[in-house]
Every structure is written in C-alpha cells, then in structure tokens.
Design a protein around this motif. Structure first.
Motif, short mmCIF file in Angstrom:
data_model
loop_
_atom_site.label_atom_id
_atom_site.label_comp_id
_atom_site.label_asym_id
_atom_site.label_seq_id
_atom_site.Cartn_x
_atom_site.Cartn_y
_atom_site.Cartn_z
N VAL A 1 2.04 9.12 2.77
CA VAL A 1 1.74 8.78 1.38
C VAL A 1 3.05 8.62 0.63
O VAL A 1 3.82 9.59 0.48
N ALA A 2 3.34 7.40 0.17
CA ALA A 2 4.60 7.12 -0.49
C ALA A 2 4.70 7.86 -1.82
O ALA A 2 3.78 7.84 -2.63
N VAL A 3 5.84 8.53 -2.02
CA VAL A 3 6.09 9.21 -3.29
C VAL A 3 7.39 8.75 -3.93
O VAL A 3 7.64 9.05 -5.10
N ALA A 4 8.22 8.02 -3.20
CA ALA A 4 9.48 7.50 -3.75
C ALA A 4 9.81 6.19 -3.06
O ALA A 4 10.62 6.13 -2.13
N GLY A 5 9.15 5.11 -3.51
CA GLY A 5 9.43 3.79 -2.95
C GLY A 5 9.16 3.70 -1.47
O GLY A 5 8.11 4.13 -0.98
N GLY B 1 11.96 -6.81 3.02
CA GLY B 1 11.19 -6.59 1.80
C GLY B 1 9.82 -6.02 2.05
O GLY B 1 9.03 -5.86 1.12
N SER B 2 9.45 -5.68 3.29
CA SER B 2 8.14 -5.11 3.56
C SER B 2 8.10 -3.67 3.11
O SER B 2 9.13 -3.02 2.92
N ARG B 3 6.89 -3.10 2.99
CA ARG B 3 6.71 -1.72 2.56
C ARG B 3 5.89 -1.00 3.60
O ARG B 3 4.76 -0.58 3.33
N ARG B 4 6.46 -0.86 4.80
CA ARG B 4 5.75 -0.18 5.87
C ARG B 4 6.50 1.08 6.25
O ARG B 4 7.70 1.04 6.44
N SER B 5 5.78 2.17 6.36
CA SER B 5 6.43 3.42 6.76
C SER B 5 6.57 3.46 8.27
O SER B 5 5.66 3.07 8.98
N PRO B 6 7.73 3.90 8.80
CA PRO B 6 7.88 3.96 10.25
C PRO B 6 7.23 5.20 10.83
O PRO B 6 6.82 6.07 10.11
N ALA C 1 0.83 -1.21 0.00
CA ALA C 1 0.00 0.00 0.00
C ALA C 1 0.86 1.26 0.00
O ALA C 1 1.94 1.29 0.60
N ARG C 2 0.38 2.30 -0.65
CA ARG C 2 1.11 3.56 -0.71
C ARG C 2 0.68 4.54 0.38
O ARG C 2 1.37 5.52 0.64
N ILE C 3 -0.46 4.30 1.03
CA ILE C 3 -0.98 5.20 2.06
C ILE C 3 -1.01 4.46 3.39
O ILE C 3 -1.58 3.38 3.50
#
Length: 205
Positions: free
Chosen positions: A148-152, A200-205, A105-107
């Motif tokens: 909100v992801a804007v660069a990976g 490899g996860s995509r979680r924002s801290p 997810a990006r958000i």
C-alpha cells in the motif's frame, strides 16, 4: 547456499532496471506466529516473528524474492522441551506474482511460493532421544500480501500472511518418530523501493 540466494536477485534487478521496470525493493516486518498441527500438539504456542527480505521484479507480473525470518514460539506444559522457547530461523527464496492493477493504483496485491533452509532450536530434551536433527531443514513456504503506497513510488506499508511447513525425524532406541512443523505468520511491515524505474510507471517491486 546463503550466498547463492543473492545471485538470481541481483541478476534480475539489473535486467529489469534496464527495461525501465521498478525492479528492486527491501522490506522488514513483524507479527504474531501461530503453530499448527503436530507442532501445536507438541506444546508450541503463539509466538512472534521478524523478517527482512528483498525482491526483484523480472516483468510487470513476475519476479523473485529472498529473505531471512526468525520466529520465537512459546512452549506450553505439554512439551518436553529444553527451554521455554522454540526458535525457528532461516532463509527462504522463491517466485512472486503481482496481480494486475490499474495505472496509478496505490494498492498492489501479490502472492509468492518458495522453499527455505531453516533450523529449529531447541526442540526436545530427554535421554530417550538419541538423535534429533533440526538443522538445515528444507521447508515449503507460501504467502500473500498487499503493498500500500504511502509515499509515492518508494515507500509502502505491507500487511502480509506467510505459511511454512517442514518435518524432521527424532530417533530413539528401536523407533523413529517424524514430526511436522507448520505455522502461519500474520505480519505488518514497511517496504522501500530502491529503484522506481525510468518509465514513469507506478508498480511496486
């Protein structure tokens, strides 16, 4: 106290990184601040706030944050003030919860709750007040936002809302008055992940 705020963040960042969780981030934002209640009645008007913060993620859902915020409120004609600006500045720290999202997810929505150590200066002028202590006031604060992801996995735009509340006493001969200061800040900023993890996860801290 300001140095102590950094200790749990560094500990959690190291612990979470070892588990492969993208754990540590820094952020900065700016936006309008709106006084509420007694604060607005005493003459404070809409101002501006700037903030810098860091967050460490302990698990996929929970972690800690700490930051510094400075807010400038304009003063209206109703205020008996020493200047045309009231400055609210200080540190805050607490717990943050990230809400579950689907993989990739990006958000990333989150909410936080904590306490702070703030100064309000200047506030009130006039010989009728013999004692006004507005330094080092303990505050209650909360907030929510979206990363909100804007660069990976490394760069995120962050809209956020923060609420802060505290009170102080002004003593004059024969009486003591307590004033509550509360405000809401609506901010937009940028958050950068310093260690996106090794799982490899995509979680924002």
């Amino acid at each position: 106290m300001r140095r102590l705020l950094a200790v749990p963040l560094l500990f959690l960042a190291t612990s979470a990184s070892a588990q492969g969780i993208p754990a540590f981030s820094v952020a900065a934002d700016v936006g309008p601040a709106f006084p509420l209640g007694d604060f607005a009645d005493d003459g404070a008007e809409r101002g501006w706030s700037a903030s810098v913060s860091a967050a460490a993620r302990l698990t996929g859902l929970f972690g800690l944050y700490a930051g510094y915020e400075r807010t400038w409120f304009d003063v209206g004609a109703a205020a008996d003030a020493a200047d045309d600006t009231w400055t609210d500045s200080g540190l805050g720290a607490g717990v943050r919860m990230w809400f579950p999202v689907r993989p990739g997810a990006r958000i990333h929505p989150w909410a936080q709750l904590g306490a702070g150590w703030h100064d309000l200066d200047p506030l009130i002028a006039g010989p009728e007040f013999s004692s006004i202590d507005t330094d080092g006031i303990i505050t209650l604060e909360g907030g929510a936002g979206l990363d909100v992801a804007v660069a990976g996995e490394r760069v995120f735009v962050r809209p956020a809302v923060r609420y802060r509340r505290y009170s102080f006493e002004a003593e004059s001969p024969g009486q003591t008055a307590r004033t509550t200061v509360s405000s809401i800040t609506v901010a937009l900023g940028l958050m950068v992940v310093l260690n996106p993890g090794n799982d490899g996860s995509r979680r924002s801290p």
